[in-house]
Every structure is written in C-alpha cells, then in structure tokens.
Design an enzyme around this catalytic site. Structure first.
Site, PDB file in Angstrom:
ATOM      1  N   ARG A 126      66.709  22.742 -16.960  1.00  0.00           N
ATOM      2  CA  ARG A 126      65.704  21.790 -17.484  1.00  0.00           C
ATOM      3  C   ARG A 126      65.980  20.476 -17.159  1.00  0.00           C
ATOM      4  O   ARG A 126      66.578  19.811 -18.013  1.00  0.00           O
ATOM      5  CB  ARG A 126      65.046  22.182 -18.567  1.00  0.00           C
ATOM      6  CG  ARG A 126      63.903  21.264 -19.210  1.00  0.00           C
ATOM      7  CD  ARG A 126      63.003  21.799 -20.100  1.00  0.00           C
ATOM      8  NE  ARG A 126      63.821  21.897 -21.623  1.00  0.00           N
ATOM      9  CZ  ARG A 126      63.260  21.987 -22.635  1.00  0.00           C
ATOM     10  NH1 ARG A 126      61.956  22.332 -22.746  1.00  0.00           N
ATOM     11  NH2 ARG A 126      63.903  22.149 -23.883  1.00  0.00           N
ATOM     12  N   ASP A 146      64.842  19.894 -32.238  1.00  0.00           N
ATOM     13  CA  ASP A 146      65.092  19.051 -30.937  1.00  0.00           C
ATOM     14  C   ASP A 146      64.051  17.905 -30.794  1.00  0.00           C
ATOM     15  O   ASP A 146      63.289  17.738 -31.781  1.00  0.00           O
ATOM     16  CB  ASP A 146      65.096  19.969 -29.862  1.00  0.00           C
ATOM     17  CG  ASP A 146      63.673  20.548 -29.286  1.00  0.00           C
ATOM     18  OD1 ASP A 146      62.676  20.287 -30.198  1.00  0.00           O
ATOM     19  OD2 ASP A 146      63.505  21.587 -28.322  1.00  0.00           O
TER      20      ASP A 146
END
Length: 531
Positions: free
Chosen positions: A162, A446
């Site tokens: 990613r 996160d």
C-alpha cells in the site's frame, strides 16, 4: 537527470536509491505529477460544493459503464485467488517477518496509515520487502534478545504493497525542482526493485490503493501502471491493484473504479475506518443531520454502513472481482483473558457477518487473529478459494441509503469525548516518534482511527453539539479535558513519559481540532514537523 534527493543516506540506502531507480520514479513524476495536482484540486471543488449544501449521487455521465453487463475485471492473478484472511502492518523488519509467517494468505505491506513517513521508514521498508523476497531478512530484538526469521520452505503470505495516498508528498525528493508524489515514489521504488522478484516467485507486483475519491483518480493509477509495465518490459496486466473504498465519494463510483482498472484490478476493500472519517470530513459543516455518535458506538450494522458494504460485495461479484472485508483492530491482551474472550467473540461475530454477506476475505491487525478469521471463512468457503460466484443480485442500494447517517444509533457522551482526546493524543505522540501503528487500550490504532477521533471533536465543536446533560462542546471545554487527559497519561506512564514528545502532540492536536479551518488530513501538518 533532474532528480534530487535531500534525505540522509544511511547504510544500504544506496541499494534502493540507485541512479536507475531514481530515473524511473522521476519519469513517473514527470508524466503524472501535474494530473495528480489537478485531481486534488477537483477534490477541493467537490468539498466546497458539499459545504454549500450539495450532495453526492451516482454519476449520470458514467451510467453507461454501470448498465453495461458485458465487462469484467481480469481473472485473479497468482497468489490472489484465495484471500480469506489478510494481515496488515508497516514494513519494518520485525513486522515483515511476523506478517509473512502469520498463516495469512495476504500481507498488506503498509507505507500508508500504519506507517509514519519518516525518510528512514520509507527506504528501510523497501529494503525489508526486497530482502523478504530474497529470503535474506532477519531481526533481533535488542531488549528481549529474541530473533526472528522467515520459516524455511513455508508458504509465505502474498505481499500486497500500500503506497501513500495521492495527497501525500515525498518532501525529500524533487524532480525538476518540484516535490515528488509520495504515491508514485513508493510505487515506483517497489516496482523497480521487487516486481521481477515477485514474478520469479510465481506471483507479481500487487498493490492496495488508498484514499481515492473518484474513478478519474483510478484512471491515473491505471496509466501509471501502463507506463511502469512498458518501462520495465512487463506484459500488460502484470500489476494488480485492490482499491480501498474508504471515502464516501468513492462509494458512488465503485463500478467506474473497477472499470478504469479492469485489466489491473484485484477487487475492492471495505476500508471502514477511513470511510467513517470520510463521512465526517465531507459533511463536517452540515449540522446534526451528518453528526455521528461517538466512534465506539458506531457498528457495521448501522444502516449507512450496511448499505456501503452490501453494495461493495454486489458490485465486485457482478464484475468478477474480489470483495475484501474490513479491519479487526483488536490486540490480544497478555494479562486479561476476560478482555480477550469478549473481544474475540466480537471479532468472530464481525467476520461471520462479512463471510455471510459474501465477502471473499477480511483483514486482521494481529497474528493471533489470523486463526479466528480463517476459521470463519473456512466454514463458509470450504475448499473454494472465494465466493465470487455469489452475486447478491437481491441487493438494491440507493444514494439516500448511503447517506442515511442520521439513522445511526448511539449518543455523544463526555466519556466518548474524552476517549477521542486520549486516543488522538497517544497516537500523535507515537506518530511523531516514528510509529504509525500503535496499540492503545487493546486496539490497533492507525492514522485512520486517529482521524476519526480528532475529526469528531472538530465537528462537535463546529456544529454546537451538546452532551446528554446539556453541556455544550466548545473549544474551552475540549482544552480543559485535554489538560486532564494529558495528566492521566503522564501519571500512567511515569518515568516513561516524554514531555517533549507529548507537548508536540498537544500542539498538533490543537492545530487539527481547535482551529477554525479544518485540516483535510492530520498527517499533512504532522509531516511538516519531521526533518
């Protein structure tokens, strides 16, 4: 050749930042840098329209794509046929080894939300991936003395990288005097160094694409894929990408996004935490109609979230693509088995719902959750690699279903407000110290979950929301609670409390919650604070 690197050169960085690799990423930036900026400007225009009272709907100009039943995405690439359990995490050496050894089918190797974009993290992450593919990676924990290495001869998780979202830049690299796109930098370095290595392993260069808001942004990625394949002399369609549907504008363009990437598509993912952040962000100034309850009260059974996930499965399977479920963020406790028992029941229920809805796999944040997720999907899939043949033709989702935010049960309490402040503070302190994935109160936080926390606080202040006892949520109230929560953290951490680190976290928190103007991403002003 016009590419300048200003970041420090550490051990082995020259293996990644070779002249040839920099020439390759420079070519990507020259070709697509301006288009990226134009598309970001279109995001801002759409946001202005929403601020003025506009809405979102399925696009009339792309109705032909949605009504054409003849097109399909490419068949799954090697290593992506079976994705019943995927683990996510940053690309440091320890996480790389643990993720690949975890028993998951796929590892999302994260340069984005679970990572802090320190220069060292970005380059060392590329080294970790290359070394993992060469099976030369190892790690020894200096504190415990424990050593980590890849299991010999074991089938490792398929790596899916990613890169950073289109909004992020790599400030340590300029091309012809212009700052490099973080997305193209991460993508280009991995392609240059590891694409052939992946192909030699019988798989390929695969990606997760974050934060997109339109099919035009998917078209930009597809064009970048084409250029990369041509430059590296790879067959068209070698690259495969799964798009995270984690913004509410993208939910209205799922089919179009698949269509733009169809030769390179590996499906869609229900990035639910960022999706909640996007709902808050896009309608932040629109009053109580778009104000969600506190984050811990929002579940996937909320009507607007059910509409979003069911439409995603229906869309993917209609076009032959994988539909991947959302993150189970629970971090098992080594001390409290009762916490584990209750949390694992919730994880199992969540994965059971996803598998029952037709998802082909789902995400976990911790290796201990891999067996739970796998067991649930095993019970539904059996020996089948996926359930793409389950078309969910009964699903009908309207624009109003996707926008039914006001039907979400729950309330906004002082405890919920305090939790948002506490989580955001702890996360920002860790982020500024170089850690993008942080265990807080037995949950893996996160950037996406931190974005929810700080955005809710800003929205509640802006829209004059009251607590159940009638107390108005104001800047002064939040400032007072901020001081109290900081004192609690200091008392809890004791000698481990870093005052400089937390003082900077407080300053950043105030910047992204108490300012009159809303910051589109907290990572943007946070990144400025890095050298």
């Amino acid at each position: 050749m016009g590419v300048e690197v200003t970041g420090p050169t550490n051990e082995r960085f020259d293996e990644i930042l070779t002249p040839e690799a920099l020439q390759f990423v420079g070519a990507l930036q020259r070709e697509f840098g301006e288009r990226r900026l134009e598309l970001l400007a279109k995001r801002a225009e759409r946001q202005e329209a929403l601020n003025r009272g506009g809405t979102l709907d399925f696009l009339p100009e792309t109705a032909g794509v949605r009504s054409d039943d003849t097109w399909r995405v490419a068949e799954p690439a090697p290593g992506l046929e079976d994705r019943r359990v995927e683990i996510t995490g940053p690309t440091d050496r320890k996480m790389t080894i643990n993720a690949l050894n975890s028993g998951a089918k796929v590892w999302l190797a994260d340069f984005e939300d679970a990572n802090t974009p320190l220069w060292n993290n970005m380059i060392e992450g590329q080294l970790s991936l290359r070394n993992a593919l060469d099976r030369t990676i190892d790690f020894t924990d200096e504190k415990s003395g424990k050593s980590y290495s890849l299991k010999p001869d074991a089938e490792l998780a398929t790596i899916v990288v990613r890169p950073r979202g289109w909004h992020m830049e790599e400030k340590h690299v300029t091309v012809d005097g212009k700052v490099m796109s973080g997305s193209l930098f991460d993508f280009g370095l991995y392609m240059f160094h590891s694409a052939r290595r992946q192909l030699d392993k019988g798989k390929g260069p695969y990606f997760y694409l974050p934060k997109m808001e339109s099919h035009l942004e998917a078209r930009l990625w597809n064009d970048a894929f084409n250029l990369a394949e041509d430059e590296l002399e790879l067959p068209r369609g070698t690259i495969r990408a799964t798009v995270l549907i984690e913004t509410i504008p993208a939910a209205f363009e799922m089919e179009e996004i698949l269509y733009e990437l169809r030769d390179h598509s590996a499906g869609l993912n229900a990035g639910r935490w960022d999706y909640l952040f996007s709902v808050i962000k896009k309608f932040r100034s629109r009053g109580a109609e778009f104000v969600l309850p506190e984050r811990n009260a929002i579940t996937m059974t909320a009507p607007f979230m059910r509409a979003y996930t069911e439409l995603l499965v229906r869309t993917c399977h209609k076009r032959g693509a994988h539909a991947i479920g959302g993150m189970a963020a629970f971090i098992p406790s080594r001390k409290d088995e009762e916490i584990n028992r209750v949390a694992l029941e919730k994880v199992r229920a969540d994965k059971t719902r996803e598998a029952g809805d037709g998802f082909d796999g789902s995400w976990v944040a911790h290796p201990d959750l891999v067996p739970v997720c796998r067991e649930v999907f095993d019970s539904v899939l059996g020996d089948k690699p996926n359930q793409r043949d389950r078309l969910r033709e009964e699903v009908r989702v309207s624009a109003s279903d996707l926008l039914a935010v006001d039907k979400t049960p729950g309330e906004i309490t002082e405890a919920g407000l305090r939790n948002n402040i506490d989580v955001a503070l702890r996360y920002l302190a860790a982020w500024l110290n170089g850690s993008g994935a942080v265990a807080i109160h037995n949950l893996m936080e996160d950037a996406a979950t931190a974005e929810i926390s700080r955005s809710q606080v800003w929205q509640w202040i802006y829209n004059g929301i009251k607590l159940p006892d009638g107390t108005l949520i104001t800047k002064d109230l939040v400032s007072g609670l901020l001081d109290e929560e900081l004192a609690k953290i200091q008392e809890e951490l004791g000698e481990a409390y870093n005052s400089d680190q937390y003082n900077e976290a407080v300053a950043l928190f105030k910047q992204v919650t108490l300012a009159d103007e809303y910051s589109e991403f907290l990572t943007t002003p946070a990144y400025v604070r890095f050298p």
